[in-house]
Structures are given as C-alpha cells and as structure tokens.
Design a protein around this motif. Structure first.
Motif, PDB file in Angstrom:
ATOM      1  N   UNK A  94      -6.427   6.016   8.800  1.00 32.09           N
ATOM      2  CA  UNK A  94      -5.447   5.705   7.774  1.00 32.09           C
ATOM      3  C   UNK A  94      -4.834   6.983   7.227  1.00 32.09           C
ATOM      4  N   UNK A  95      -3.952   7.566   7.980  1.00 35.24           N
ATOM      5  CA  UNK A  95      -3.320   8.780   7.538  1.00 35.24           C
ATOM      6  C   UNK A  95      -1.942   8.481   6.984  1.00 35.24           C
ATOM      7  N   UNK A  96      -1.472   9.358   6.126  1.00 34.80           N
ATOM      8  CA  UNK A  96      -0.168   9.174   5.499  1.00 34.80           C
ATOM      9  C   UNK A  96       0.939   9.331   6.539  1.00 34.80           C
ATOM     10  N   UNK A  97       1.905   8.438   6.470  1.00 37.20           N
ATOM     11  CA  UNK A  97       3.063   8.527   7.331  1.00 37.20           C
ATOM     12  C   UNK A  97       4.186   9.148   6.523  1.00 37.20           C
ATOM     13  N   UNK A  98       4.606  10.358   6.917  1.00 38.28           N
ATOM     14  CA  UNK A  98       5.618  11.088   6.148  1.00 38.28           C
ATOM     15  C   UNK A  98       6.954  10.356   6.125  1.00 38.28           C
ATOM     16  N   UNK A  99       7.266   9.609   7.192  1.00 41.09           N
ATOM     17  CA  UNK A  99       8.560   8.946   7.257  1.00 41.09           C
ATOM     18  C   UNK A  99       8.583   7.613   6.509  1.00 41.09           C
ATOM     19  N   UNK A 100       7.448   7.213   5.985  1.00 45.32           N
ATOM     20  CA  UNK A 100       7.370   5.950   5.264  1.00 45.32           C
ATOM     21  C   UNK A 100       8.117   6.058   3.933  1.00 45.32           C
ATOM     22  N   UNK A 101       9.006   5.116   3.671  1.00 46.39           N
ATOM     23  CA  UNK A 101       9.782   5.134   2.435  1.00 46.39           C
ATOM     24  C   UNK A 101       8.941   4.619   1.267  1.00 46.39           C
ATOM     25  N   UNK A 102       9.481   4.809   0.073  1.00 43.90           N
ATOM     26  CA  UNK A 102       8.825   4.304  -1.131  1.00 43.90           C
ATOM     27  C   UNK A 102       8.609   2.792  -1.014  1.00 43.90           C
ATOM     28  N   UNK A 103       9.640   2.099  -0.568  1.00 42.58           N
ATOM     29  CA  UNK A 103       9.569   0.645  -0.452  1.00 42.58           C
ATOM     30  C   UNK A 103       8.504   0.219   0.554  1.00 42.58           C
ATOM     31  N   UNK A 104       8.396   0.961   1.654  1.00 41.27           N
ATOM     32  CA  UNK A 104       7.375   0.649   2.658  1.00 41.27           C
ATOM     33  C   UNK A 104       5.977   0.905   2.112  1.00 41.27           C
ATOM     34  N   UNK A 105       5.838   1.989   1.355  1.00 41.83           N
ATOM     35  CA  UNK A 105       4.543   2.292   0.737  1.00 41.83           C
ATOM     36  C   UNK A 105       4.154   1.186  -0.244  1.00 41.83           C
ATOM     37  N   UNK A 106       5.116   0.725  -1.037  1.00 40.38           N
ATOM     38  CA  UNK A 106       4.842  -0.344  -1.996  1.00 40.38           C
ATOM     39  C   UNK A 106       4.460  -1.633  -1.276  1.00 40.38           C
ATOM     40  N   UNK A 107       5.152  -1.941  -0.200  1.00 42.07           N
ATOM     41  CA  UNK A 107       4.836  -3.145   0.561  1.00 42.07           C
ATOM     42  C   UNK A 107       3.425  -3.050   1.151  1.00 42.07           C
ATOM     43  N   UNK A 108       3.084  -1.885   1.668  1.00 39.58           N
ATOM     44  CA  UNK A 108       1.742  -1.676   2.215  1.00 39.58           C
ATOM     45  C   UNK A 108       0.691  -1.835   1.112  1.00 39.58           C
ATOM     46  N   UNK A 109       0.989  -1.295  -0.061  1.00 40.78           N
ATOM     47  CA  UNK A 109       0.078  -1.424  -1.198  1.00 40.78           C
ATOM     48  C   UNK A 109      -0.099  -2.889  -1.591  1.00 40.78           C
ATOM     49  N   UNK A 110       0.990  -3.644  -1.608  1.00 39.36           N
ATOM     50  CA  UNK A 110       0.910  -5.077  -1.915  1.00 39.36           C
ATOM     51  C   UNK A 110       0.055  -5.816  -0.884  1.00 39.36           C
ATOM     52  N   UNK A 111       0.186  -5.435   0.377  1.00 38.91           N
ATOM     53  CA  UNK A 111      -0.619  -6.065   1.432  1.00 38.91           C
ATOM     54  C   UNK A 111      -2.102  -5.781   1.229  1.00 38.91           C
ATOM     55  N   UNK A 112      -2.414  -4.554   0.823  1.00 42.71           N
ATOM     56  CA  UNK A 112      -3.810  -4.187   0.567  1.00 42.71           C
ATOM     57  C   UNK A 112      -4.364  -5.016  -0.579  1.00 42.71           C
TER      58      UNK A 112
END
Length: 69
Positions: A1-19
């Motif tokens: 589970x490494x950080x993806x530098x190209x991931x946008x804020x919205x993608x990070x938030x969506x991933x957080x919601x999924x978690x």
C-alpha cells in the motif's frame, strides 16, 4: 500500500471512503483492519496536506490581488 503520486485529491478521498465502508460493513481480520486503518491515516494526512497547500495558494493569490488594487 504505497502512495500513488499521480492520485488526485478526489481519488484519495474516494479511496478513503472505500476503506471506511470496508471497515464498517465487511468482516475483516484484525490484521487487515489495522492495515486498512493505517492506510486511512496516511490518506487523511495526504488530503490534509493538499487542502493546506490549496489554502495557502488561495491566500497568496488574495494578497497579490489586494496589492494590485
């Protein structure tokens, strides 16, 4: 589970919601729950940094705009 530098804020938030949803709804082992929680904490920190950077940029632009008037 490494950080993806190209991931946008919205993608990070969506991933957080999924978690959060996975932790709330699915039956996951303690070990997997801890991994998900850790990733959630990391994503939260990344999102907070993005928001703080955006806020500083807006403040800078506002100051520059006020100086130009």
């Amino acid at each position: 589970m490494t950080e993806t530098k190209s991931e946008t804020f919205e993608e990070k938030m969506k991933h957080l919601e999924q978690i959060v949803k996975q932790l709330d709804e699915d039956e996951v082992s303690l070990e997997e729950s801890l991994k998900l929680y850790q990733k959630g904490v990391e994503l939260t920190a990344e999102c907070e940094k993005i928001l703080k950077d955006a806020e500083l940029k807006v403040e800078t632009l506002n100051r520059k705009g006020a100086e130009d008037e």
